[in-house]
Design a protein around this motif. Structure first.
Motif, mmCIF file in Angstrom:
data_model
loop_
_atom_site.group_PDB
_atom_site.id
_atom_site.type_symbol
_atom_site.label_atom_id
_atom_site.label_comp_id
_atom_site.label_asym_id
_atom_site.label_seq_id
_atom_site.Cartn_x
_atom_site.Cartn_y
_atom_site.Cartn_z
ATOM 1 N N SER A 149 30.882 65.722 -41.501
ATOM 2 C CA SER A 149 31.347 66.704 -40.249
ATOM 3 C C SER A 149 30.713 67.879 -40.128
ATOM 4 C CB SER A 149 32.863 66.790 -40.472
ATOM 5 O OG SER A 149 33.583 65.779 -40.601
ATOM 6 N N PHE A 150 30.475 68.662 -41.278
ATOM 7 C CA PHE A 150 29.611 69.836 -40.989
ATOM 8 C C PHE A 150 28.192 69.643 -40.745
ATOM 9 C CE2 PHE A 150 27.016 73.340 -43.371
ATOM 10 C CZ PHE A 150 27.676 74.196 -42.925
ATOM 11 N N LEU A 151 27.621 68.418 -40.997
ATOM 12 C CA LEU A 151 26.359 68.298 -40.602
ATOM 13 C C LEU A 151 26.110 67.687 -39.105
ATOM 14 C CD1 LEU A 151 24.768 66.674 -43.974
ATOM 15 C CD2 LEU A 151 24.165 69.071 -42.617
ATOM 16 N N PHE A 152 26.921 66.557 -38.817
ATOM 17 C CA PHE A 152 27.222 65.941 -37.562
ATOM 18 C C PHE A 152 28.102 66.013 -36.383
ATOM 19 C CE2 PHE A 152 25.135 63.434 -41.060
ATOM 20 C CZ PHE A 152 23.849 63.227 -40.553
ATOM 21 N N ILE A 195 23.321 70.587 -37.742
ATOM 22 C CA ILE A 195 22.539 69.606 -36.999
ATOM 23 C C ILE A 195 22.177 69.975 -35.646
ATOM 24 C CG2 ILE A 195 21.449 67.666 -36.374
ATOM 25 C CD1 ILE A 195 21.852 66.491 -39.163
ATOM 26 N N MET A 196 23.450 69.788 -35.050
ATOM 27 C CA MET A 196 23.573 70.095 -33.689
ATOM 28 C C MET A 196 23.113 71.394 -33.247
ATOM 29 S SD MET A 196 24.127 67.876 -31.809
ATOM 30 C CE MET A 196 24.698 68.459 -30.454
ATOM 31 N N LYS A 197 23.284 72.688 -34.156
ATOM 32 C CA LYS A 197 23.173 73.948 -33.703
ATOM 33 C C LYS A 197 21.494 74.125 -33.843
ATOM 34 C CE LYS A 197 27.254 76.167 -35.772
ATOM 35 N NZ LYS A 197 27.828 76.995 -37.092
ATOM 36 N N TYR A 198 20.780 73.213 -34.456
ATOM 37 C CA TYR A 198 19.339 73.219 -34.399
ATOM 38 C C TYR A 198 18.821 72.412 -33.184
ATOM 39 C CZ TYR A 198 19.004 75.280 -39.001
ATOM 40 O OH TYR A 198 19.082 76.315 -40.166
ATOM 41 N N ILE A 199 19.431 71.341 -32.914
ATOM 42 C CA ILE A 199 19.054 70.525 -31.658
ATOM 43 C C ILE A 199 19.401 71.276 -30.481
ATOM 44 C CG2 ILE A 199 19.633 68.506 -30.614
ATOM 45 C CD1 ILE A 199 20.108 67.329 -33.245
ATOM 46 N N ARG A 200 20.510 72.084 -30.345
ATOM 47 C CA ARG A 200 20.650 72.577 -28.999
ATOM 48 C C ARG A 200 19.847 73.772 -28.594
ATOM 49 N NH1 ARG A 200 25.477 73.996 -30.376
ATOM 50 N NH2 ARG A 200 26.602 71.938 -30.082
#
Length: 293
Positions: A270-273, A280-285
């Motif tokens: 959950s922490f990752l996805f 990961i979303m914090k890097y993708i966004r």
């Protein structure tokens, strides 16, 4: 049902009951009260045994609830005397737990009640301790108790959903509307105590703490809506029960320990996805924003 199915069903009931209650502990920033109460109920159980000389029955439940409420009261009392909340919990739960351990060592004697059993539980023996019910036949006693506890927890959460919601997010507004904030706090601690005592004999304190905190923390990462968070937390508890049993069977180790470990795996996933708070979303966004500009 098979031996394996009863174990998984019992653990899943623990996961659902603990998951529902745990959401409010996490949202109120009192998650470690789960750790405190899961240990101090040992004192209530030991005292109940010394009074009744029975290791099961209503007395165990009453003793555990009393110990849980006593823990909440002492923590609140010390906090009102300007002792930090986390320090209050540490002082109270270690002291009461130590008293319980001392009583086991000095007064209980040769019965099925010890510190190892309290920490790890005896989930492998659940299918052998049965009660006979009309129509359905023989059912493990722990499964029946945990089903009743889950239904009680679900009932009170649904019945007082608005009160839980407002006292959790805005206790000052709740007090101005006449909602008894302190009573709701102790009521929640009572539900935590009931759930903990019911789960204690089956899965032990370690898994109770894991199921109370980690599924709720995982659900918190996936949604900002309370109702969805409650459903996800209970679901994560069930998934952890199933995955934990598979892990224990695979590497031949403690079932309760593996189920607690599975909750940690779910949290890391959950922490990752998770779509909103995931790492990961914090890097993708930001990269999506950069490409759009």
């Amino acid at each position: 049902m098979t031996y394996t199915a009863w174990i998984i069903l019992t653990a899943a009931l623990v996961g659902m009951a603990c998951g529902l209650v745990g959401v409010f502990l996490v949202l109120r920033k009192t998650a470690m009260m789960a750790d405190a109460i899961s240990h101090t109920v040992l004192l209530g159980i030991v005292v109940a045994y010394l009074v009744t000389r029975e290791v099961s029955g209503p007395a165990m439940l009453v003793g555990g609830i009393a110990a849980g409420l006593l823990t909440a009261f002492f923590v609140q009392w010390l906090h009102s005397l300007n002792v930090q909340h986390d320090a209050s919990m540490g002082v109270v739960f270690t002291t009461l737990f130590a008293i319980g351990v001392i009583l086991i060592a000095t007064s209980v004697g040769n019965v099925h009640l010890d510190v190892q059993h309290a920490l790890m539980g005896d989930i492998t023996f659940i299918p052998f301790q049965t009660v006979t019910l009309p129509i359905v036949g023989d059912i493990p006693e722990a499964t029946v108790i945990l089903l009743l506890v889950f239904l009680v927890v679900l009932f009170f959460i649904v019945a007082f959903y608005k009160e839980w919601k407002i006292t959790t997010f805005d206790p000052a507004l709740a007090a101005s509307l006449g909602i008894p904030v302190l009573f709701m706090h102790y009521f929640l601690m009572g539900l935590v105590s009931v759930t903990t005592v019911a789960s204690f004999d089956a899965v032990g304190a370690i898994m109770v703490v894991a199921m109370l905190i980690t599924p709720a923390a995982s659900a918190y990462l996936w949604t900002d809506k309370l109702a969805v968070m409650l459903v996800l937390s209970g679901l994560f508890g069930v998934v952890a029960a199933i995955a934990g049993y598979v892990i224990a069977f695979w590497i031949d180790t403690s079932i309760s320990g593996s189920m607690a470990f599975a909750t940690g795996i779910l949290f890391m996933l959950s922490f990752l996805f998770s779509p909103k708070h995931g790492l990961i979303m914090k890097y993708i966004r930001p990269s999506k924003i950069a490409h759009s500009t």
